[in-house]
Design a protein around this motif. Structure first.
Motif, PDB file in Angstrom:
ATOM      1  N   GLY A 104      -4.567 -16.473   4.865  1.00  0.00           N
ATOM      2  CA  GLY A 104      -5.655 -15.617   5.357  1.00  0.00           C
ATOM      3  C   GLY A 104      -5.250 -14.161   5.407  1.00  0.00           C
ATOM      4  O   GLY A 104      -6.027 -13.267   5.038  1.00  0.00           O
ATOM      5  N   ILE A 105      -4.033 -13.892   5.863  1.00  0.00           N
ATOM      6  CA  ILE A 105      -3.547 -12.512   5.902  1.00  0.00           C
ATOM      7  C   ILE A 105      -3.424 -11.966   4.490  1.00  0.00           C
ATOM      8  O   ILE A 105      -3.802 -10.815   4.226  1.00  0.00           O
ATOM      9  N   LEU A 106      -2.934 -12.782   3.553  1.00  0.00           N
ATOM     10  CA  LEU A 106      -2.837 -12.340   2.164  1.00  0.00           C
ATOM     11  C   LEU A 106      -4.222 -12.005   1.615  1.00  0.00           C
ATOM     12  O   LEU A 106      -4.410 -10.958   0.985  1.00  0.00           O
ATOM     13  N   ALA A 107      -5.198 -12.862   1.849  1.00  0.00           N
ATOM     14  CA  ALA A 107      -6.560 -12.593   1.372  1.00  0.00           C
ATOM     15  C   ALA A 107      -7.086 -11.300   1.985  1.00  0.00           C
ATOM     16  O   ALA A 107      -7.696 -10.471   1.299  1.00  0.00           O
ATOM     17  N   GLY A 121       7.266 -14.064  -2.127  1.00  0.00           N
ATOM     18  CA  GLY A 121       7.150 -13.045  -3.168  1.00  0.00           C
ATOM     19  C   GLY A 121       5.804 -12.357  -3.274  1.00  0.00           C
ATOM     20  O   GLY A 121       5.575 -11.594  -4.202  1.00  0.00           O
ATOM     21  N   TYR A 122       4.911 -12.606  -2.326  1.00  0.00           N
ATOM     22  CA  TYR A 122       3.604 -11.946  -2.341  1.00  0.00           C
ATOM     23  C   TYR A 122       3.659 -10.574  -1.670  1.00  0.00           C
ATOM     24  O   TYR A 122       2.827  -9.712  -1.948  1.00  0.00           O
ATOM     25  N   TYR A 123       4.584 -10.380  -0.781  1.00  0.00           N
ATOM     26  CA  TYR A 123       4.680  -9.177   0.040  1.00  0.00           C
ATOM     27  C   TYR A 123       6.089  -8.626  -0.150  1.00  0.00           C
ATOM     28  O   TYR A 123       7.067  -9.320   0.134  1.00  0.00           O
ATOM     29  N   VAL A 124       6.185  -7.412  -0.663  1.00  0.00           N
ATOM     30  CA  VAL A 124       7.487  -6.824  -0.973  1.00  0.00           C
ATOM     31  C   VAL A 124       7.598  -5.477  -0.275  1.00  0.00           C
ATOM     32  O   VAL A 124       6.689  -4.648  -0.365  1.00  0.00           O
ATOM     33  N   ARG A 125       8.706  -5.294   0.419  1.00  0.00           N
ATOM     34  CA  ARG A 125       8.979  -4.006   1.085  1.00  0.00           C
ATOM     35  C   ARG A 125      10.150  -3.337   0.401  1.00  0.00           C
ATOM     36  O   ARG A 125      11.117  -3.998   0.023  1.00  0.00           O
ATOM     37  N   ARG A 126      10.053  -2.032   0.252  1.00  0.00           N
ATOM     38  CA  ARG A 126      11.142  -1.257  -0.334  1.00  0.00           C
ATOM     39  C   ARG A 126      11.402  -0.058   0.563  1.00  0.00           C
ATOM     40  O   ARG A 126      10.499   0.723   0.847  1.00  0.00           O
ATOM     41  N   THR A 127      12.634   0.074   1.019  1.00  0.00           N
ATOM     42  CA  THR A 127      13.025   1.204   1.852  1.00  0.00           C
ATOM     43  C   THR A 127      13.519   2.323   0.954  1.00  0.00           C
ATOM     44  O   THR A 127      14.319   2.101   0.052  1.00  0.00           O
ATOM     45  N   ILE A 128      13.018   3.515   1.209  1.00  0.00           N
ATOM     46  CA  ILE A 128      13.344   4.677   0.386  1.00  0.00           C
ATOM     47  C   ILE A 128      13.960   5.751   1.261  1.00  0.00           C
ATOM     48  O   ILE A 128      13.504   5.995   2.372  1.00  0.00           O
ATOM     49  N   ARG A 129      15.006   6.381   0.738  1.00  0.00           N
ATOM     50  CA  ARG A 129      15.657   7.479   1.452  1.00  0.00           C
ATOM     51  C   ARG A 129      15.609   8.701   0.554  1.00  0.00           C
ATOM     52  O   ARG A 129      16.064   8.668  -0.583  1.00  0.00           O
ATOM     53  N   ASP A 130      15.056   9.795   1.065  1.00  0.00           N
ATOM     54  CA  ASP A 130      15.011  11.051   0.326  1.00  0.00           C
ATOM     55  C   ASP A 130      16.412  11.638   0.342  1.00  0.00           C
ATOM     56  O   ASP A 130      16.950  11.942   1.417  1.00  0.00           O
ATOM     57  N   PRO A 131      17.059  11.814  -0.836  1.00  0.00           N
ATOM     58  CA  PRO A 131      18.441  12.304  -0.867  1.00  0.00           C
ATOM     59  C   PRO A 131      18.592  13.737  -0.352  1.00  0.00           C
ATOM     60  O   PRO A 131      19.652  14.110   0.123  1.00  0.00           O
ATOM     61  N   GLU A 132      17.523  14.505  -0.403  1.00  0.00           N
ATOM     62  CA  GLU A 132      17.607  15.898   0.051  1.00  0.00           C
ATOM     63  C   GLU A 132      17.415  16.028   1.558  1.00  0.00           C
ATOM     64  O   GLU A 132      18.142  16.746   2.223  1.00  0.00           O
ATOM     65  N   THR A 146       5.282  -0.641   0.901  1.00  0.00           N
ATOM     66  CA  THR A 146       4.929  -2.050   0.907  1.00  0.00           C
ATOM     67  C   THR A 146       4.031  -2.343  -0.282  1.00  0.00           C
ATOM     68  O   THR A 146       3.122  -1.572  -0.583  1.00  0.00           O
ATOM     69  N   PHE A 147       4.298  -3.453  -0.949  1.00  0.00           N
ATOM     70  CA  PHE A 147       3.527  -3.874  -2.104  1.00  0.00           C
ATOM     71  C   PHE A 147       3.016  -5.283  -1.850  1.00  0.00           C
ATOM     72  O   PHE A 147       3.777  -6.143  -1.423  1.00  0.00           O
ATOM     73  N   VAL A 148       1.737  -5.512  -2.098  1.00  0.00           N
ATOM     74  CA  VAL A 148       1.131  -6.830  -1.920  1.00  0.00           C
ATOM     75  C   VAL A 148       0.622  -7.279  -3.289  1.00  0.00           C
ATOM     76  O   VAL A 148      -0.049  -6.520  -3.987  1.00  0.00           O
ATOM     77  N   TYR A 149       0.968  -8.503  -3.666  1.00  0.00           N
ATOM     78  CA  TYR A 149       0.619  -9.050  -4.970  1.00  0.00           C
ATOM     79  C   TYR A 149      -0.244 -10.288  -4.810  1.00  0.00           C
ATOM     80  O   TYR A 149      -0.101 -11.035  -3.845  1.00  0.00           O
ATOM     81  N   ASP A 150      -1.109 -10.537  -5.788  1.00  0.00           N
ATOM     82  CA  ASP A 150      -1.939 -11.741  -5.744  1.00  0.00           C
ATOM     83  C   ASP A 150      -1.247 -12.937  -6.388  1.00  0.00           C
ATOM     84  O   ASP A 150      -1.750 -14.052  -6.336  1.00  0.00           O
ATOM     85  N   THR A 151      -0.094 -12.715  -6.989  1.00  0.00           N
ATOM     86  CA  THR A 151       0.755 -13.791  -7.498  1.00  0.00           C
ATOM     87  C   THR A 151       2.176 -13.511  -7.044  1.00  0.00           C
ATOM     88  O   THR A 151       2.570 -12.349  -6.903  1.00  0.00           O
ATOM     89  N   PRO A 152       2.969 -14.537  -6.797  1.00  0.00           N
ATOM     90  CA  PRO A 152       4.331 -14.303  -6.319  1.00  0.00           C
ATOM     91  C   PRO A 152       5.185 -13.597  -7.365  1.00  0.00           C
ATOM     92  O   PRO A 152       5.069 -13.867  -8.560  1.00  0.00           O
ATOM     93  N   GLN A 153       6.020 -12.701  -6.898  1.00  0.00           N
ATOM     94  CA  GLN A 153       6.927 -11.956  -7.762  1.00  0.00           C
ATOM     95  C   GLN A 153       8.296 -12.616  -7.713  1.00  0.00           C
ATOM     96  O   GLN A 153       8.813 -12.905  -6.638  1.00  0.00           O
ATOM     97  N   ASP A 154       8.890 -12.836  -8.885  1.00  0.00           N
ATOM     98  CA  ASP A 154      10.189 -13.492  -8.970  1.00  0.00           C
ATOM     99  C   ASP A 154      11.342 -12.559  -8.636  1.00  0.00           C
ATOM    100  O   ASP A 154      12.344 -12.975  -8.086  1.00  0.00           O
ATOM    101  N   SER A 155      11.210 -11.296  -8.990  1.00  0.00           N
ATOM    102  CA  SER A 155      12.314 -10.352  -8.822  1.00  0.00           C
ATOM    103  C   SER A 155      11.923  -9.267  -7.838  1.00  0.00           C
ATOM    104  O   SER A 155      10.765  -8.877  -7.763  1.00  0.00           O
ATOM    105  N   PRO A 156      12.872  -8.758  -7.103  1.00  0.00           N
ATOM    106  CA  PRO A 156      12.572  -7.678  -6.169  1.00  0.00           C
ATOM    107  C   PRO A 156      12.294  -6.382  -6.926  1.00  0.00           C
ATOM    108  O   PRO A 156      12.658  -6.233  -8.083  1.00  0.00           O
ATOM    109  N   LEU A 157      11.654  -5.472  -6.238  1.00  0.00           N
ATOM    110  CA  LEU A 157      11.458  -4.139  -6.803  1.00  0.00           C
ATOM    111  C   LEU A 157      12.789  -3.428  -6.860  1.00  0.00           C
ATOM    112  O   LEU A 157      13.677  -3.693  -6.054  1.00  0.00           O
ATOM    113  N   PRO A 158      12.945  -2.491  -7.762  1.00  0.00           N
ATOM    114  CA  PRO A 158      14.202  -1.753  -7.807  1.00  0.00           C
ATOM    115  C   PRO A 158      14.338  -0.868  -6.581  1.00  0.00           C
ATOM    116  O   PRO A 158      13.355  -0.405  -6.025  1.00  0.00           O
TER     117      PRO A 158
END
Length: 128
Positions: A31-34, A73-84, A92-104
């Motif tokens: 339900g949350i995914l929908a 794999g439907y919900y992917v979080r990526r932490t980003i650090r600004d080098p400067e 956060t990325f939400v997909y309608d199909t599961p993702q096999d690999s993490p985001l870079p």
């Protein structure tokens, strides 16, 4: 059981049966995914807002359901650090199909192609 469907011209979301029937997910997680997939791009939803909008589930229940989505794999979080500036935020990325690999990971501060601090080596060239 007879299923009755209404034809929609606008303001609707289409989900694959495989997604809706994914047995790795609880009904709460489905339900949350929908709900998340029905939102516009760049919507701001987190565990607190989801719990506040869905009484009866509570933050712990929403958090558990979001973790199920992440594990599947439907919900992917990526932490980003600004080098400067050193500022850190999460995308956060939400997909309608599961993702096999993490985001870079975001680019590190180390030299490319090394194992110095700040560089993450991904085994999958797809994300390279």
């Amino acid at each position: 059981m007879r299923i009755h469907r209404t034809r929609h011209a606008d303001n609707f979301t289409v989900l694959a049966n495989g997604t809706i029937r994914d047995r790795r997910l609880s009904f709460t997680a489905r339900g949350i995914l929908a709900h998340l997939l029905s939102l516009p791009d760049d919507a701001r939803e987190d565990v607190r807002t989801l719990a506040d909008r869905n009484p009866g589930v509570g933050r712990r229940g929403v958090s558990k359901a979001v973790q199920e989505l992440e594990d599947a794999g439907y919900y992917v979080r990526r932490t980003i650090r600004d080098p400067e500036t050193g500022l850190v935020w999460t995308e956060t990325f939400v997909y309608d199909t599961p993702q096999d690999s993490p985001l870079p990971a975001s680019p590190g501060t180390g030299a490319p192609e090394t194992t110095e601090a700040g560089v993450t080596a991904w085994p999958c060239s797809r994300w390279g």
